[in-house]
Design a protein around this motif. Structure first.
Motif, PDB file in Angstrom:
ATOM      1  N   TRP A  79       0.781  -1.174  -0.306  1.00 29.15           N
ATOM      2  CA  TRP A  79      -0.341   0.152   0.095  1.00 29.15           C
ATOM      3  C   TRP A  79       0.519   1.169   0.100  1.00 29.15           C
ATOM      4  CZ3 TRP A  79      -0.720   4.411   3.422  1.00 29.15           C
ATOM      5  CH2 TRP A  79      -2.076   5.166   3.421  1.00 29.15           C
ATOM      6  N   VAL A  80       1.978   1.221   0.413  1.00 27.09           N
ATOM      7  CA  VAL A  80       2.436   2.320   1.055  1.00 27.09           C
ATOM      8  C   VAL A  80       3.506   2.529  -0.688  1.00 27.09           C
ATOM      9  CG1 VAL A  80       5.010   3.269   1.900  1.00 27.09           C
ATOM     10  CG2 VAL A  80       2.875   2.039   3.382  1.00 27.09           C
ATOM     11  N   LEU A  81       4.064   1.594  -1.242  1.00 24.31           N
ATOM     12  CA  LEU A  81       4.833   1.798  -2.687  1.00 24.31           C
ATOM     13  C   LEU A  81       3.503   2.516  -3.565  1.00 24.31           C
ATOM     14  CD1 LEU A  81       7.324   1.327  -4.226  1.00 24.31           C
ATOM     15  CD2 LEU A  81       6.076  -0.834  -4.945  1.00 24.31           C
ATOM     16  N   ARG A  82       2.061   1.627  -3.230  1.00 25.87           N
ATOM     17  CA  ARG A  82       1.694   2.449  -4.508  1.00 25.87           C
ATOM     18  C   ARG A  82       0.588   3.404  -4.373  1.00 25.87           C
ATOM     19  NH1 ARG A  82      -1.481  -0.710  -7.580  1.00 25.87           N
ATOM     20  NH2 ARG A  82      -1.246  -2.448  -6.978  1.00 25.87           N
ATOM     21  N   GLU A  83       0.870   3.827  -2.585  1.00 30.61           N
ATOM     22  CA  GLU A  83       0.600   5.636  -2.572  1.00 30.61           C
ATOM     23  C   GLU A  83       2.253   7.005  -3.125  1.00 30.61           C
ATOM     24  OE1 GLU A  83      -2.892   5.811  -1.550  1.00 30.61           O
ATOM     25  OE2 GLU A  83      -1.523   7.141  -0.229  1.00 30.61           O
ATOM     26  N   ALA A  84       3.261   5.699  -3.273  1.00 33.64           N
ATOM     27  CA  ALA A  84       4.013   6.744  -2.989  1.00 33.64           C
ATOM     28  C   ALA A  84       4.585   6.903  -4.705  1.00 33.64           C
ATOM     29  CB  ALA A  84       5.240   6.037  -2.675  1.00 33.64           C
ATOM     30  N   CYS A  85       3.818   6.569  -5.127  1.00 29.45           N
ATOM     31  CA  CYS A  85       3.893   5.952  -7.132  1.00 29.45           C
ATOM     32  C   CYS A  85       2.843   6.995  -7.337  1.00 29.45           C
ATOM     33  CB  CYS A  85       3.249   4.142  -7.438  1.00 29.45           C
ATOM     34  SG  CYS A  85       4.423   3.365  -7.940  1.00 29.45           S
ATOM     35  N   LYS A  86       1.593   6.931  -6.642  1.00 29.73           N
ATOM     36  CA  LYS A  86       0.277   8.164  -7.059  1.00 29.73           C
ATOM     37  C   LYS A  86       0.962   9.187  -6.473  1.00 29.73           C
ATOM     38  CE  LYS A  86      -3.438   5.153  -6.405  1.00 29.73           C
ATOM     39  NZ  LYS A  86      -3.799   4.297  -6.241  1.00 29.73           N
ATOM     40  N   HIS A  87       1.201   9.658  -5.634  1.00 33.11           N
ATOM     41  CA  HIS A  87       1.982  10.500  -5.303  1.00 33.11           C
ATOM     42  C   HIS A  87       2.988  11.191  -5.871  1.00 33.11           C
ATOM     43  CE1 HIS A  87       0.736   9.807  -1.099  1.00 33.11           C
ATOM     44  NE2 HIS A  87      -0.666  10.325  -1.408  1.00 33.11           N
ATOM     45  N   LEU A  88       3.806  10.123  -6.420  1.00 30.82           N
ATOM     46  CA  LEU A  88       4.866  10.290  -7.534  1.00 30.82           C
ATOM     47  C   LEU A  88       4.059  11.162  -8.743  1.00 30.82           C
ATOM     48  CD1 LEU A  88       8.319  11.068  -7.578  1.00 30.82           C
ATOM     49  CD2 LEU A  88       7.476   8.285  -9.101  1.00 30.82           C
ATOM     50  N   LYS A  89       2.989  11.312  -9.133  1.00 30.19           N
ATOM     51  CA  LYS A  89       2.970  11.505 -10.666  1.00 30.19           C
ATOM     52  C   LYS A  89       2.029  12.233  -9.881  1.00 30.19           C
ATOM     53  CE  LYS A  89       0.686   7.635 -11.484  1.00 30.19           C
ATOM     54  NZ  LYS A  89      -0.155   6.534 -11.689  1.00 30.19           N
ATOM     55  N   ARG A  90       1.574  12.745  -8.909  1.00 27.28           N
ATOM     56  CA  ARG A  90       0.761  13.575  -8.703  1.00 27.28           C
ATOM     57  C   ARG A  90       1.865  15.122  -8.446  1.00 27.28           C
ATOM     58  NH1 ARG A  90      -2.938  15.551  -3.225  1.00 27.28           N
ATOM     59  NH2 ARG A  90      -2.070  17.338  -2.935  1.00 27.28           N
ATOM     60  N   PHE A  91       3.220  14.748  -8.170  1.00 26.76           N
ATOM     61  CA  PHE A  91       3.815  15.849  -7.819  1.00 26.76           C
ATOM     62  C   PHE A  91       4.280  16.711  -9.143  1.00 26.76           C
ATOM     63  CE2 PHE A  91       5.721  13.543  -3.661  1.00 26.76           C
ATOM     64  CZ  PHE A  91       4.710  14.563  -2.900  1.00 26.76           C
ATOM     65  N   ASN A  92       4.647  15.346 -10.084  1.00 26.56           N
ATOM     66  CA  ASN A  92       5.039  15.296 -11.903  1.00 26.56           C
ATOM     67  C   ASN A  92       4.090  16.280 -12.238  1.00 26.56           C
ATOM     68  OD1 ASN A  92       6.735  12.158 -12.479  1.00 26.56           O
ATOM     69  ND2 ASN A  92       7.330  13.842 -11.697  1.00 26.56           N
TER      70      ASN A  92
END
Ligand code: C2E
Ligand code: MG
Ligand code: MG
Ligand code: MG
Length: 293
Positions: free
Chosen positions: A99-112
């Motif tokens: 779940w943490v890894l998936r959230e981090a991926c989602k947030h990375l896309k949001r940052f981008n």
């Protein structure tokens, strides 16, 4: 008199035993309670991923961010130092870690999407996860599903002993082949830090905060820290120093050409606060120049 002393000693002993027993009971009860709550934490949406920036010291550039898990339930805020070991013991670390890894991926896309480009996110990977037989495939799947390049994720691992297990070593090698970065977290406090870097190639050394905290007052610790930094550089690894808390510490490190992470720059922040922090410090500057490529 002697009898009286014996009487007191016995009494104290008994009290001590009673105290020890009560304390143990209390701890066990708390653990059981937390364990019950933890089972529901994901579906109750009680978990949240915070981010703490990593800075390239000599330029002040943002070089990355570490994802740090937070949990708040009806019992209040629970520290990861308390609940991660419980999750490791009962196996919940597998779904929680994913779940943490998936959230981090989602947030990375949001940052981008918000114009915050070019820095990777570090995610802590527990030893239990690293030993899991399907971990490499699961990570591959998550990155594919979330459409995130492996190069944008660094996995922080700790337990030094695990590197003597062939399957963990194999998993690390496969993850590096995939393109994910591997960082050795809390480096220098494990009992076999040198064996670790002897046995496995890594991309990053994260030097434990205890080194920097003592380095300014203690010449021996300072020499040790400088030597560890040099080892990292000789191995062509990125060297990150944990626990930068003061301007004096930062200035000391600036001469070392390393990366820093700590309260001096920022505490771990919610996604929204991290974006605000970024905007306050970087947006006003020429952002392309300030984000590390
Ligand atoms: P860690 O990976 O070594 O993370 C660094 C810890 O140092 C974090 O504590 C961070 O808040 C704290 N820290 C950062 N800067 C400073 C500073 O300047 N001074 C001091 N004194 N501390 C600083 P946190 O967030 O409480 O996490 C504790 C540990 O829990 C982490 O240590 C990591 O081992 C574990 N953890 C946290 N999130 C996760 C996760 O998603 N998965 C796994 N497996 N473990 C996690
Ligand atoms: Mg870490
Ligand atoms: Mg650490
Ligand atoms: Mg740690």
């Amino acid at each position: 008199m002697a009898d009286f002393a014996m009487y007191l000693a016995k009494k104290r002993g008994k009290n001590n035993y009673q105290f020890y027993n009560d304390e143990l009971n209390k701890q066990m009860k708390r653990r059981t309670l937390l364990e019950t709550r933890l089972h529901k934490a994901i579906e109750n949406e009680e978990l949240e991923v915070y981010y703490q920036p990593q800075i390239r010291l000599n330029t002040g550039c943002l070089a990355g961010a570490e994802a740090l898990l937070r949990w708040e339930c009806d019992l209040g805020k629970i520290s990861p130092e308390e609940f991660i070991p419980i999750a490791e013991d009962n196996g919940l670390i597998i779904p929680i870690g994913e779940w943490v890894l998936r959230e981090a991926c989602k947030h990375l896309k949001r940052f981008n999407k918000n114009g915050m480009n070019g820095f990777p996110i570090s995610v802590n990977l527990s030893t239990k996860q690293l030993m899991h037989p399907t971990i490499v495939d699961r990570i591959k799947e998550i990155l594919f599903e979330e459409d995130v390049k492996p190069q944008m994720i660094t996995l922080e691992i700790t337990e030094s002993a695990l590197l003597f297990y062939e399957d963990a070593k194999q998993n690390i090698t496969e993850l590096r082949c995939l393109g994910v970065g591997i960082s050795l977290d809390d480096f220098g406090v494990g009992f076999s830090s040198l064996s670790m870097i002897k046995n496995i190639e890594v991309d990053e050394l994260k030097i434990d905060k205890s080194f920097l905290n003592d380095a300014l007052e203690n010449k021996r610790v300072r020499s040790l820290l400088e030597t560890i930094i040099q080892i990292g550089k000789n191995l062509e690894a990125k060297v990150v120093i944990e626990g930068v808390e003061t301007a004096v510490e930062m200035e000391f490190l600036m001469k070392q050409q390393v990366y820093g992470q700590g309260y001096f720059y920022s505490r771990p922040l919610t996604v929204g606060k991290f974006e605000q922090w970024y905007n306050a410090f970087y947006r006003k500057e020429k952002e392309n120049r300030l984000i590390e490529k």
